[in-house]
Design a protein around this motif. Structure first.
Motif, short mmCIF file in Angstrom:
data_model
loop_
_atom_site.label_atom_id
_atom_site.label_comp_id
_atom_site.label_asym_id
_atom_site.label_seq_id
_atom_site.Cartn_x
_atom_site.Cartn_y
_atom_site.Cartn_z
N ILE A 161 0.83 -1.21 0.00
CA ILE A 161 0.00 0.00 0.00
C ILE A 161 0.87 1.25 0.00
N LEU A 254 -15.75 -1.06 3.98
CA LEU A 254 -14.85 -0.43 3.01
C LEU A 254 -15.59 0.56 2.13
N PHE A 258 -14.63 4.50 1.94
CA PHE A 258 -14.28 5.16 0.68
C PHE A 258 -15.30 6.22 0.31
N ALA A 347 -9.43 5.73 7.37
CA ALA A 347 -9.63 5.06 6.08
C ALA A 347 -8.43 4.17 5.74
N PHE A 351 -8.58 0.14 5.39
CA PHE A 351 -8.21 -0.49 4.12
C PHE A 351 -7.16 -1.57 4.35
N GLY A 354 -8.78 -4.51 6.01
CA GLY A 354 -9.68 -5.19 5.09
C GLY A 354 -8.95 -6.14 4.15
N ILE A 355 -7.90 -5.65 3.49
CA ILE A 355 -7.21 -6.53 2.53
C ILE A 355 -6.43 -7.62 3.26
N GLN A 375 -12.19 -4.25 -4.84
CA GLN A 375 -11.45 -3.11 -5.36
C GLN A 375 -12.29 -2.30 -6.34
N ALA A 378 -15.04 -0.44 -4.38
CA ALA A 378 -14.48 0.67 -3.61
C ALA A 378 -14.11 1.84 -4.51
N ARG A 379 -13.50 1.53 -5.66
CA ARG A 379 -13.10 2.61 -6.57
C ARG A 379 -14.33 3.30 -7.15
#
Length: 468
Positions: A161, A254, A258, A347, A351, A354-355, A375, A378-379
């Motif tokens: 990250i 998540l 976001f 955040a 994140f 979460g991952i 992903q 979220a994006r």
């Protein structure tokens, strides 16, 4: 590799000593650098082909939009490809394709005098390259848990990250700025040089993956899995994501995190005006969000210690929501900056948790699809929140709230922040309840016990328990 084998070394050093992961991390750094260079170089290269300011702005925005589009329309399918085929070969093919695509953009400009053709091909090549990235990223994410011990997965995720959102974008910007300052190069030549260099990063990535990280191909579960059609495989991934309480809670949390970050970004320009500032204040708030994000990834796990990551995840989302609520009633820019940092901190930590939980809890056979679904969602949520917040925050004039003898001016951005922050707190509670199931009280007690015994160190306790 057990922790006891290296009692005097840090967890970070232990992870980096693992040769397969170290090589994959190098590859990921090259690919991430290439992604950022591609975003900057392609957009500026297309813009430089136009003579008028309006044309330059349209070309720049169009290329940015084209590069974001694949993540919204191809995410689930990309995750299926990452699970269906050998991951090492998939990553090599994608990297070679991206090498050819990015090298072709300045090559077409050398061979053609048509600005429309050059910009059009830049858009097509960018779309194809980003579509490839949508396959490459889930394949990489799904491969990482197979290369390192489970109790070091969080450290590995921290590295990736920070590489993605901290190191490589800065290196890309500095590289492009240095190239643009070369006296022998104009803006078009500088962008073309950056694109050729960007193409070479993907070629180098393909070479390292193919010859240096054969462990990525090892997927014993794939050989014994029953054959599925593409539709059945997509449905399996979706049902796995929505039918598992842990993943359902993660997804809710998540998306909430976001959405909150997107609302802060989208309404920041108008919020800055309510603080009595202008573009400089907006820039500081924008930077503060990413500073906090980085701090959440780097320092958050150390502060959380052995607290179960399900608890940390839910509390991080709630922390970000609470900070957004405080933003809605803050009058001083310095205080607002600190609160924005807290939003980013929550955040970033959410994140990371979460991952890490996905990598540790999801079966290898569907891990790529789950990563792709999460992903992509979220994006998409981030982009929608930025767009909606910008539109809503600038839609109306300030309102006045009258409380007896007091009259307070309320900007739309502040009302938006208040609603978004309260919603974030609720989302964090819902996510924690979903992830904990019926065991919410005992999970909270486990978190409290972990905090209470934290000063003792508990160095012999396996940290992987905290991820559950």
């Amino acid at each position: 590799m057990a922790t006891g084998q290296h009692p005097n070394s840090s967890a970070l050093a232990e992870v980096i000593r693992l040769r397969p992961f170290r090589r994959l991390w190098l590859v990921f750094g090259l690919s991430s650098l290439g992604d950022w260079l591609g975003l900057l170089g392609t957009s500026l290269f297309a813009s430089a082909q136009m003579s008028s300011p309006a044309g330059q702005g349209a070309a720049f925005g169009a290329i940015i939009a084209v590069q974001l589009l694949p993540s919204l329309v191809l995410g689930p399918v990309a995750g299926l490809l990452a699970d269906r085929f050998d991951r090492r070969r998939t990553m090599v093919v994608v990297d070679v394709a991206r090498f050819l695509l990015f090298a072709s953009i300045p090559t077409v400009a050398l061979l053609s005098d048509s600005d429309a053709l050059v910009v059009g091909w830049a858009g097509i090549a960018s779309f194809a390259a980003q579509a490839g990235a949508m396959v490459w990223n889930p394949a990489k994410e799904a491969a990482v848990p197979n290369l390192i011990p489970r109790h070091r997965l969080e450290i590995a995720n921290q590295l990736t990250i920070i590489t993605t959102y901290g190191i490589t974008p800065v290196l890309a910007a500095l590289f492009f700025a240095a190239v643009a300052r070369l006296p022998s190069l104009g803006s078009t030549d500088a962008a073309a040089f950056a694109l050729f260099f960007n193409a070479l990063t993907f070629l180098a990535s393909a070479v390292v993956v193919y010859f240096g990280v054969p462990e990525i191909s090892g997927r014993p579960s794939a050989a014994t899995a029953p054959a599925e059609t593409s539709r059945e495989a997509l449905r399996t991934g979706w049902l796995y994501l929505t039918g598992t309480p842990l993943l359902r809670g993660l997804t809710i949390g998540l998306l909430g995190a976001f959405a909150g970050a997107g609302i802060v970004v989208g309404g920041a320009r108008f919020y800055s005006r309510s603080l009595g500032g202008g573009d400089a204040t907006f820039a500081l708030l924008f930077a503060g969000l990413f500073i906090g994000f980085g701090l959440g990834v780097l320092a958050g796990p150390r502060l959380a210690g052995q607290v179960p990551r399900r608890v940390v995840f839910g509390l991080s989302v709630q922390l970000a929501g609470l900070a957004v609520v405080l933003l809605s009633v803050t009058a001083r820019p310095a205080v607002a900056f600190a609160e924005v940092v807290v939003v980013g901190f929550g955040a970033g930590l959410a994140f990371l948790c979460g991952i890490t939980l996905i990598g540790g809890e999801v079966d290898d056979a569907v891990r790529g699809r789950v990563f792709a679904f999460v992903q992509t969602a979220a994006r998409a949520m981030l982009l929608l929140a930025v767009a909606a917040a910008g539109a809503l925050a600038g839609a109306g004039s300030p309102h006045r709230a009258v409380l007896g003898p007091w009259s307070v001016s309320l900007a739309d951005s502040r009302l938006l922040y208040a609603v978004a922050g309260l919603s974030g707190i609720v989302v964090g509670l819902v996510a924690l309840r979903q992830m904990a199931g019926e065991d919410l009280v005992s999970l909270g007690r486990a978190g409290w016990r972990a905090l209470a015994r934290r000063p003792k160190g508990h160095r012999n306790q396996s940290p992987d328990r905290s991820a559950r």
